[in-house]
Write an enzyme that holds these catalytic residues in place. Sequence first.
Site, PDB file in Angstrom:
ATOM      1  CB  VAL A 235      -0.949   0.008   1.227  1.00  0.00           C
ATOM      2  CG1 VAL A 235      -1.629   1.358   1.387  1.00  0.00           C
ATOM      3  CG2 VAL A 235      -2.004  -1.082   1.061  1.00  0.00           C
TER       4      VAL A 235
ATOM      5  CD  GLU B 167      -1.297  -7.398  -2.521  1.00  0.00           C
ATOM      6  OE1 GLU B 167      -0.941  -8.500  -2.930  1.00  0.00           O
ATOM      7  OE2 GLU B 167      -1.249  -7.071  -1.323  1.00  0.00           O
TER       8      GLU B 167
ATOM      9  CE  LYS C   4      -9.590  -2.373   3.179  1.00  0.00           C
ATOM     10  NZ  LYS C   4      -9.362  -2.465   1.747  1.00  0.00           N
TER      11      LYS C   4
ATOM     12  CG  PHE D  95     -15.246  -9.858  -5.580  1.00  0.00           C
ATOM     13  CD1 PHE D  95     -14.270 -10.435  -4.787  1.00  0.00           C
ATOM     14  CD2 PHE D  95     -14.955  -8.695  -6.245  1.00  0.00           C
ATOM     15  CE1 PHE D  95     -13.026  -9.844  -4.656  1.00  0.00           C
ATOM     16  CE2 PHE D  95     -13.709  -8.092  -6.135  1.00  0.00           C
ATOM     17  CZ  PHE D  95     -12.749  -8.666  -5.331  1.00  0.00           C
TER      18      PHE D  95
ATOM     19  N   GLY E 164     -13.710 -21.029  -6.331  1.00  0.00           N
ATOM     20  CA  GLY E 164     -12.310 -21.416  -6.457  1.00  0.00           C
ATOM     21  C   GLY E 164     -11.866 -22.238  -5.272  1.00  0.00           C
TER      22      GLY E 164
ATOM     23  CB  CYS F 111      -7.024  -7.607   2.449  1.00  0.00           C
ATOM     24  SG  CYS F 111      -5.711  -6.394   2.234  1.00  0.00           S
TER      25      CYS F 111
ATOM     26  CE  LYS G 229      -4.482  -7.164   7.319  1.00  0.00           C
ATOM     27  NZ  LYS G 229      -5.458  -6.102   7.416  1.00  0.00           N
TER      28      LYS G 229
END
Length: 445
Positions: free
Chosen positions: A11, A153, A205, A250, A254, A261, A264
């Site tokens: 980041v 990422e 977030k 999304f 899989g 991220c 956690k």
Amino acid sequence: MRIAVIGTGYVGLVSGTCLAETGNHVVCVDVDINKVNKLKSGVVTIFEPGLENIFQRNIREGRLTFTTNLEEAIKDVILIFLALPTPPNEDGSADLSYVLGVAEQLGKIITDYKVIINKSTVPVGTADKVKAAVAENAACEFDVISNPEFLREGVAVEDFMKPDRVIIGTTSARARKLIEELYKPYVRQGNPIIFMDERSAELTKYAANSYLATRISFMNELALLAEKLGANIDNVRIGVGSDNRIGRRFLFPGIGYGGSCFPKDVQALAKTAKENKYDFKILNAVMNVNNIQKHILSEKVLNYFGADLSGITIGIWGLAFKPNTDDIREAPSLYIIQELLDAGAKILAYDPEATSNVRNYFCNLDETQKARLIFVERGWDAVKNVDALAILTEWTEFRGADLAEIKANLKQPVIFDGRNIYDLDAVEAIGFYYNSIGRRTINNI
Ligand code: NAD
């Protein structure tokens, strides 16, 4: 503007570089002296598409510098970004020691007005803790803003330069004016800067990441059911995703979500709920489903070959937790490799970018397992003469691989595909045993 970014990881480095790209003077600070030395000598320390170019340009233009000296770095700046780690504690809560440690240091060294902007993902109430930690020693005015980062990422530069939205948590008019000015070049296309209080920003977030993880776990469960029902999860995904209320992203099933991220952040939100005497039932289910899903592919391998994989060689395509990154934090590949090694398999592993990180991760394996985990330089070296190919990350180079060539290279035409990258009819026509996620198993050897 003059800016310091504290913490120069995924980041911090992307944010610092992209902030310099719009003409700001940015100094990036890190405690990792090796990292800072590499960055100073022009070496980009992470793999992130598009970063190298703007990194080099801004260094050349003198707008982007690196240091380990916090006090020097913040002397002439007005904005101080925190992009520090918030890893999980053993109980799942977020470890705030990095953020609060730096806040305390800042309190001791700031001598004029600063805005401290937190980009790390932190539990609700952290802005208040940061304020208190700075205030303990600060002899000047300061403000603290919560500005959670949403970059992904693999497309981090694009996400930073053109964010869907910027979330700003602050009640200070003075700080708001400065940050609004800073972000102007990034929201020229009308994407909003959304202002709110600090607590709501912090919760936004966690809410975003937890909701995305929920979609993934939902699809993973649906995929398991689809297998039992003889339905094709990819058709279901396309059908469901074309509903505007749901959207296409999304929804890919899989081998479990990974990365630094989602695991956690879902854990930390569940922990926050628990601390506030609320049992967040959906989040617990999301985590349970993901823990099961991480083992699905190795189970498929063991069901096919039997519990003892001695004498069996498995080629692996993809180690990073997703394509276009070298990040392997909480990558499903780490669990799958360990399970296959434990069952006695030999592994030939390939990834375009993440190999050295995985090699380091497994450096403490016992000698017998170490000898059975071989990293190869080319994708085809992981296919040649192996008993089965396992696909763990959907890098583009695997999608376009010639199925006939794969078959010609394999000792047995067996593929376990954790990312559903091949068309079932094409695989069937060439003749494989092909086991993917939420779709019928092809057995046409
Ligand atoms: P990272 O581990 O890649 O980088 C953190 C950096 O901080 C490291 O380089 C470390 O050496 C440095 N550091 C540690 N202590 C320091 C100190 N006292 N002073 C200066 N530097 C110090 O972490 P990251 O992936 O960049 O994540 C940072 C934060 O952003 C986390 O809270 C994460 O949850 C959040 N986040 C990450 C992403 C992502 O995709 N990686 C996206 C959005 C938000």
